[in-house]
Design a protein around this motif. Structure first.
Motif, PDB file in Angstrom:
ATOM      1  N   VAL A   1      -1.761   2.437  -5.069  1.00  0.00           N
ATOM      2  CA  VAL A   1      -1.544   3.829  -4.657  1.00  0.00           C
ATOM      3  C   VAL A   1      -2.812   4.376  -4.019  1.00  0.00           C
ATOM      4  O   VAL A   1      -3.900   4.324  -4.608  1.00  0.00           O
ATOM      5  N   LEU A   2      -2.667   4.920  -2.814  1.00  0.00           N
ATOM      6  CA  LEU A   2      -3.789   5.497  -2.075  1.00  0.00           C
ATOM      7  C   LEU A   2      -3.519   6.982  -1.817  1.00  0.00           C
ATOM      8  O   LEU A   2      -2.367   7.381  -1.610  1.00  0.00           O
ATOM      9  N   ASP A   3      -4.563   7.769  -1.817  1.00  0.00           N
ATOM     10  CA  ASP A   3      -4.455   9.216  -1.616  1.00  0.00           C
ATOM     11  C   ASP A   3      -4.344   9.519  -0.122  1.00  0.00           C
ATOM     12  O   ASP A   3      -5.340   9.500   0.607  1.00  0.00           O
ATOM     13  N   ALA A   4      -3.124   9.818   0.315  1.00  0.00           N
ATOM     14  CA  ALA A   4      -2.887  10.044   1.742  1.00  0.00           C
ATOM     15  C   ALA A   4      -3.351  11.412   2.224  1.00  0.00           C
ATOM     16  O   ALA A   4      -3.209  11.729   3.410  1.00  0.00           O
ATOM     17  N   THR A   5      -3.928  12.230   1.324  1.00  0.00           N
ATOM     18  CA  THR A   5      -4.499  13.507   1.775  1.00  0.00           C
ATOM     19  C   THR A   5      -5.942  13.340   2.250  1.00  0.00           C
ATOM     20  O   THR A   5      -6.524  14.280   2.792  1.00  0.00           O
ATOM     21  N   LEU A   6      -6.510  12.153   2.054  1.00  0.00           N
ATOM     22  CA  LEU A   6      -7.871  11.895   2.512  1.00  0.00           C
ATOM     23  C   LEU A   6      -7.946  11.901   4.038  1.00  0.00           C
ATOM     24  O   LEU A   6      -6.930  11.720   4.721  1.00  0.00           O
ATOM     25  N   LYS A   7      -9.140  12.057   4.553  1.00  0.00           N
ATOM     26  CA  LYS A   7      -9.346  11.926   5.990  1.00  0.00           C
ATOM     27  C   LYS A   7      -9.009  10.495   6.410  1.00  0.00           C
ATOM     28  O   LYS A   7      -9.121   9.556   5.618  1.00  0.00           O
ATOM     29  N   ILE A   8      -8.594  10.341   7.654  1.00  0.00           N
ATOM     30  CA  ILE A   8      -8.148   9.042   8.153  1.00  0.00           C
ATOM     31  C   ILE A   8      -9.178   7.955   7.903  1.00  0.00           C
ATOM     32  O   ILE A   8      -8.848   6.864   7.427  1.00  0.00           O
ATOM     33  N   GLU A   9     -10.436   8.244   8.195  1.00  0.00           N
ATOM     34  CA  GLU A   9     -11.490   7.237   8.057  1.00  0.00           C
ATOM     35  C   GLU A   9     -11.724   6.872   6.594  1.00  0.00           C
ATOM     36  O   GLU A   9     -11.924   5.702   6.267  1.00  0.00           O
TER      37      GLU A   9
ATOM     38  N   LEU B   1       0.861  -1.187   0.000  1.00  0.00           N
ATOM     39  CA  LEU B   1       0.000   0.000   0.000  1.00  0.00           C
ATOM     40  C   LEU B   1       0.894   1.233   0.000  1.00  0.00           C
ATOM     41  O   LEU B   1       1.655   1.454   0.944  1.00  0.00           O
ATOM     42  N   LEU B   2       0.818   2.004  -1.070  1.00  0.00           N
ATOM     43  CA  LEU B   2       1.637   3.201  -1.211  1.00  0.00           C
ATOM     44  C   LEU B   2       0.784   4.423  -0.895  1.00  0.00           C
ATOM     45  O   LEU B   2      -0.142   4.759  -1.632  1.00  0.00           O
ATOM     46  N   PHE B   3       1.105   5.081   0.207  1.00  0.00           N
ATOM     47  CA  PHE B   3       0.372   6.257   0.650  1.00  0.00           C
ATOM     48  C   PHE B   3       1.052   7.492   0.054  1.00  0.00           C
ATOM     49  O   PHE B   3       2.133   7.882   0.482  1.00  0.00           O
ATOM     50  N   ASP B   4       0.390   8.083  -0.930  1.00  0.00           N
ATOM     51  CA  ASP B   4       0.999   9.171  -1.687  1.00  0.00           C
ATOM     52  C   ASP B   4       0.382  10.511  -1.311  1.00  0.00           C
ATOM     53  O   ASP B   4      -0.837  10.613  -1.111  1.00  0.00           O
ATOM     54  N   LEU B   5       1.240  11.517  -1.235  1.00  0.00           N
ATOM     55  CA  LEU B   5       0.785  12.884  -0.987  1.00  0.00           C
ATOM     56  C   LEU B   5       1.875  13.845  -1.412  1.00  0.00           C
ATOM     57  O   LEU B   5       3.043  13.445  -1.546  1.00  0.00           O
ATOM     58  N   PRO B   6       1.551  15.128  -1.649  1.00  0.00           N
ATOM     59  CA  PRO B   6       2.580  16.091  -2.024  1.00  0.00           C
ATOM     60  C   PRO B   6       3.681  16.170  -0.970  1.00  0.00           C
ATOM     61  O   PRO B   6       3.416  16.090   0.235  1.00  0.00           O
ATOM     62  N   VAL B   7       4.904  16.330  -1.428  1.00  0.00           N
ATOM     63  CA  VAL B   7       6.059  16.346  -0.529  1.00  0.00           C
ATOM     64  C   VAL B   7       5.912  17.418   0.542  1.00  0.00           C
ATOM     65  O   VAL B   7       6.182  17.181   1.729  1.00  0.00           O
ATOM     66  N   GLU B   8       5.498  18.614   0.140  1.00  0.00           N
ATOM     67  CA  GLU B   8       5.403  19.714   1.100  1.00  0.00           C
ATOM     68  C   GLU B   8       4.393  19.415   2.206  1.00  0.00           C
ATOM     69  O   GLU B   8       4.620  19.762   3.379  1.00  0.00           O
ATOM     70  N   VAL B   9       3.296  18.781   1.840  1.00  0.00           N
ATOM     71  CA  VAL B   9       2.278  18.420   2.836  1.00  0.00           C
ATOM     72  C   VAL B   9       2.843  17.377   3.801  1.00  0.00           C
ATOM     73  O   VAL B   9       2.675  17.479   5.028  1.00  0.00           O
ATOM     74  N   GLY B  10       3.509  16.381   3.268  1.00  0.00           N
ATOM     75  CA  GLY B  10       4.063  15.322   4.110  1.00  0.00           C
ATOM     76  C   GLY B  10       5.125  15.828   5.061  1.00  0.00           C
ATOM     77  O   GLY B  10       5.147  15.455   6.246  1.00  0.00           O
ATOM     78  N   LEU B  11       6.003  16.689   4.571  1.00  0.00           N
ATOM     79  CA  LEU B  11       7.058  17.210   5.434  1.00  0.00           C
ATOM     80  C   LEU B  11       6.494  18.105   6.530  1.00  0.00           C
ATOM     81  O   LEU B  11       6.992  18.111   7.663  1.00  0.00           O
ATOM     82  N   ALA B  12       5.444  18.862   6.218  1.00  0.00           N
ATOM     83  CA  ALA B  12       4.803  19.697   7.244  1.00  0.00           C
ATOM     84  C   ALA B  12       4.213  18.815   8.338  1.00  0.00           C
ATOM     85  O   ALA B  12       4.335  19.114   9.537  1.00  0.00           O
ATOM     86  N   ARG B  13       3.589  17.707   7.943  1.00  0.00           N
ATOM     87  CA  ARG B  13       3.061  16.764   8.932  1.00  0.00           C
ATOM     88  C   ARG B  13       4.195  16.179   9.773  1.00  0.00           C
ATOM     89  O   ARG B  13       4.071  16.051  10.999  1.00  0.00           O
ATOM     90  N   ALA B  14       5.282  15.815   9.104  1.00  0.00           N
ATOM     91  CA  ALA B  14       6.408  15.204   9.806  1.00  0.00           C
ATOM     92  C   ALA B  14       7.015  16.165  10.820  1.00  0.00           C
ATOM     93  O   ALA B  14       7.438  15.764  11.915  1.00  0.00           O
TER      94      ALA B  14
END
Length: 216
Positions: free
Chosen positions: A191-199, A136-149
């Protein structure tokens, strides 16, 4: 409910929310009566966790060279596969692993610009043929992911993650490499859209896992 063994890996760039989805899936599968083993790379065994501490958090004066980093990852993987993953699968468990060989191709291959053909040979050697049934590949824009991290790191004392601290171009190369892997192996990598809500994201995770279980 008895289920056959299944090896599922979770991949993606920084801040994709893999850990949250792994916990949700573990609880879901356990409630169904499945034997579930949750593990991670690098790490998963006491010895491999020592390697993880080096590759993730080393900040000494002596440089940690890309080749050294790669070999530490592969050493940890060989230990992990033989000590945890293979025994769990032989025990008819579902193994949920946070990162595996695809991360090596993405981070060390694309991110560090190491030879990918050589990486694949090392991966084959370290895994002894133990490959994921589903990734399962959780994909999202790099900038969004780094901000979360960064938000996550602020909550952990002395976090200092070497890979998260790399320049933005490094992380863009990593993301593109993951997507290239998915295009090359669409049957295995979803590939899954990791910008979706958790649920919402978890509903997609459950569907992909159920499809994989039906194929076992």
């Amino acid at each position: 409910m008895e289920r056959n063994a299944l090896f599922i890996t979770f991949e993606g760039p920084e801040g994709a929310g893999k850990s949250t989805q792994i916990k949700l899936l573990r609880d879901h599968l356990t409630a169904l009566g499945c034997r579930v083993v949750v593990t991670r790379e690098p790490g998963g065994t006491p010895l491999a966790e020592d390697f993880r501490n080096i590759v993730k958090h080393y900040h000494g004066e002596e440089p940690l060279y890309p080749a050294t980093e790669l070999l530490l990852f592969e050493a940890a993987r060989a230990q992990h596969v033989n000590h945890v993953i293979k025994p769990a699968l032989e025990n008819n468990s579902i193994v949920l692993c946070d990162r595996f060989t695809d991360s090596t191709v993405a981070y060390q291959g694309a991110g560090r610009s190491l030879d990918r053909a050589f990486l694949q040979e090392l991966n084959r050697f370290a895994t002894s043929g133990c490959l994921p049934d589903l990734t399962l590949l959780f994909d999202l824009p790099v900038e969004v992911g780094l901000a979360r991290a960064q938000v996550r790191a602020a909550k952990v004392e002395n976090h200092n993650d070497r890979l998260e601290e790399e320049k933005i171009d490094f992380h863009h190369r990593v993301r593109q490499a993951f997507l290239e892997i998915a295009r090359a192996e669409p049957q295995r990598v979803k590939v899954l859209d990791a910008t979706l809500k958790i649920e919402e994201l978890f509903e997609q995770v459950k569907q992909q896992v159920e499809n994989a279980l039906q194929r076992v």
